[in-house]
Write an enzyme that holds these catalytic residues in place. Structure first.
Site, short mmCIF file in Angstrom:
data_model
loop_
_atom_site.label_atom_id
_atom_site.label_comp_id
_atom_site.label_asym_id
_atom_site.label_seq_id
_atom_site.Cartn_x
_atom_site.Cartn_y
_atom_site.Cartn_z
N GLY A 106 0.83 -1.20 0.00
CA GLY A 106 0.00 0.00 0.00
C GLY A 106 0.86 1.25 0.00
O GLY A 106 2.04 1.21 0.34
N SER A 139 0.03 9.43 0.53
CA SER A 139 0.73 10.66 0.17
C SER A 139 2.10 10.76 0.84
O SER A 139 3.04 11.28 0.26
CB SER A 139 -0.12 11.87 0.56
OG SER A 139 -1.36 11.84 -0.09
N ARG A 169 4.47 4.51 2.82
CA ARG A 169 4.46 3.24 2.11
C ARG A 169 4.21 2.16 3.15
O ARG A 169 4.69 2.26 4.28
CB ARG A 169 5.78 2.97 1.40
CG ARG A 169 6.16 4.01 0.35
CD ARG A 169 5.23 3.97 -0.84
NE ARG A 169 5.64 4.92 -1.87
CZ ARG A 169 5.23 6.17 -1.94
NH1 ARG A 169 4.42 6.64 -1.00
NH2 ARG A 169 5.62 6.97 -2.92
N ASP A 217 -12.20 10.97 9.10
CA ASP A 217 -12.13 10.45 7.73
C ASP A 217 -12.66 9.02 7.67
O ASP A 217 -12.08 8.16 7.00
CB ASP A 217 -10.70 10.52 7.19
CG ASP A 217 -10.64 10.40 5.67
OD1 ASP A 217 -11.66 10.70 5.01
OD2 ASP A 217 -9.58 10.01 5.14
N LYS A 235 -14.70 6.05 6.39
CA LYS A 235 -15.27 5.63 5.11
C LYS A 235 -14.94 4.15 4.95
O LYS A 235 -14.06 3.60 5.65
CB LYS A 235 -14.69 6.45 3.96
CG LYS A 235 -13.16 6.48 3.89
CD LYS A 235 -12.68 7.46 2.84
CE LYS A 235 -11.16 7.58 2.84
NZ LYS A 235 -10.69 8.57 1.84
N ASN A 263 -11.38 2.81 4.87
CA ASN A 263 -10.58 2.87 6.09
C ASN A 263 -11.05 1.88 7.15
O ASN A 263 -10.66 1.97 8.31
CB ASN A 263 -10.58 4.28 6.67
CG ASN A 263 -9.73 5.23 5.84
OD1 ASN A 263 -8.86 4.81 5.09
ND2 ASN A 263 -9.99 6.53 5.96
N ASP A 277 -6.25 4.15 9.72
CA ASP A 277 -5.88 5.42 9.11
C ASP A 277 -6.35 6.62 9.92
O ASP A 277 -7.37 7.24 9.63
CB ASP A 277 -6.42 5.52 7.68
CG ASP A 277 -5.72 6.65 6.90
OD1 ASP A 277 -5.04 7.47 7.54
OD2 ASP A 277 -5.90 6.70 5.67
N THR A 308 -12.96 13.32 3.47
CA THR A 308 -13.32 12.95 2.11
C THR A 308 -14.69 13.56 1.81
O THR A 308 -15.63 13.33 2.57
CB THR A 308 -13.36 11.42 1.96
OG1 THR A 308 -12.07 10.90 2.28
CG2 THR A 308 -13.72 11.02 0.54
#
Length: 323
Positions: free
Chosen positions: A103, A106, A109, A216, A218, A221, A237, A260
């Protein structure tokens, strides 16, 4: 305006309808007591999801009389692993064997690793912290993960730090995103949706009680610990998470616009002070997606999307199977 790019749900046979059960599920959550300082300057453009994807191990059948060099996708994966192995701190590689890149975000890694002594698999999230934005995102996530310990919140195992990078060793979730299961099924039954929401609410209620707002939430996540139908669901996350402040009236007070867009609560869209209840709005959007296979608020035009959110314009028709 803070945002993260979101996946697009496919059109489904929208067998929607009866959602009264959601009211009882949402009642499972409780209001929050103690709060800490809000982290400043959260950068909403950061989409730092570390969604863990199962990697296949091995390159197929090999003839014993010759050595097969990696080719195609196997060769690319081999090169990526070698590339990121070279970036890892020797303290990390001395303890963990780097297996695969699984994965990226921004500022991060994520690789699948194996503990050299126990052979137990883990995920390592390597975060670049030289730039201010990357450091702020890392501080936010690390601040949360060091405080939490719950079956429905991803668990931090240990941390390695250097001036350029921070390595977070996390429990490895191999069951994929909740989003992927929705896509595979078209939509959830009422029973499956209830179970997913109960597990998510258990995690959310827990970190809300610690004064933490995710900001965030969603389906991307929310990760399943293993591929089985009985897997627990993990909230992951926390790069945009906040430790809220209390105002003189005793309420939550956060002002940073981030998240988001399709999951943003009206008060975030309006750039008004908001509370941990923005997570509950996002859970309502998730409940809609689980039952319908589509999104309640979706538009290619950001202004039209925000107007739909502010007006609460959505429709839900049809029936959902209970079993």
């Amino acid at each position: 305006m803070g945002c993260g790019s979101s996946k697009v749900l496919p059109e489904s046979s929208v067998k929607n309808g009866y959602v009264s059960f959601v009211k009882s599920v949402v009642g499972y959550s409780h209001k929050i007591k103690g709060l800490d300082d809000e982290l400043q300057n959260c950068k909403g453009t950061q989409k730092d999801f570390w969604s863990v994807v199962q990697s296949s191990g091995g390159t197929g059948t090999q003839a014993p009389s010759r050595i097969l060099l990696p080719t195609g996708q196997d060769g690319q994966r081999h090169n990526k692993v070698a590339k990121y192995k070279a970036k890892f701190d020797p303290r990390v590689t001395a303890r963990y064997d780097i297996k695969a890149l699984i994965g990226r975000g921004s500022f991060s890694r994520v690789v699948r690793v194996e503990h050299r002594a126990t052979r137990q698999p883990f995920a390592i999230k390597m975060m670049e912290v030289e730039a201010r934005e990357g450091r702020e995102v890392c501080d936010s996530e690390l601040g949360v993960l060091r405080r939490v310990s719950h079956l429905n919140v991803v668990q931090l195992v240990e941390v390695f730090q250097s001036p350029q990078r921070v390595y977070m060793v996390l429990e490895l979730a191999t069951g994929g995103e909740l989003f992927d299961r929705v896509i595979a099924k078209g939509h959830f039954t009422e029973r499956d949706a209830t179970r997913a929401l109960q597990m998510t609410l258990a995690g959310v209620g827990y970190f809300h009680s610690l004064g933490i707002t995710h900001r965030d939430l969603k389906p991307e996540n929310l990760l399943y610990y293993h591929p089985g139908a009985d897997s627990r669901l993990l909230v992951t996350d926390f790069g945009l998470a906040s430790f809220g402040n209390r105002d003189p009236g005793g309420d939550w007070s956060m002002t940073t616009t981030c998240g988001t867009p399709e999951y943003m609560a009206p008060e975030v869209v309006l750039r008004m002070p908001y509370s941990c209840q923005v997570d509950m709005w996002a859970l309502g959007v998730i409940a809609y997606i689980l039952l319908s296979g589509s999104m309640p608020f979706e538009d290619d035009s950001r202004p039209r999307l925000y107007r739909a959110i502010l007006r609460g314009r959505y429709s839900f028709h049809g029936e959902v199977s209970c079993c």
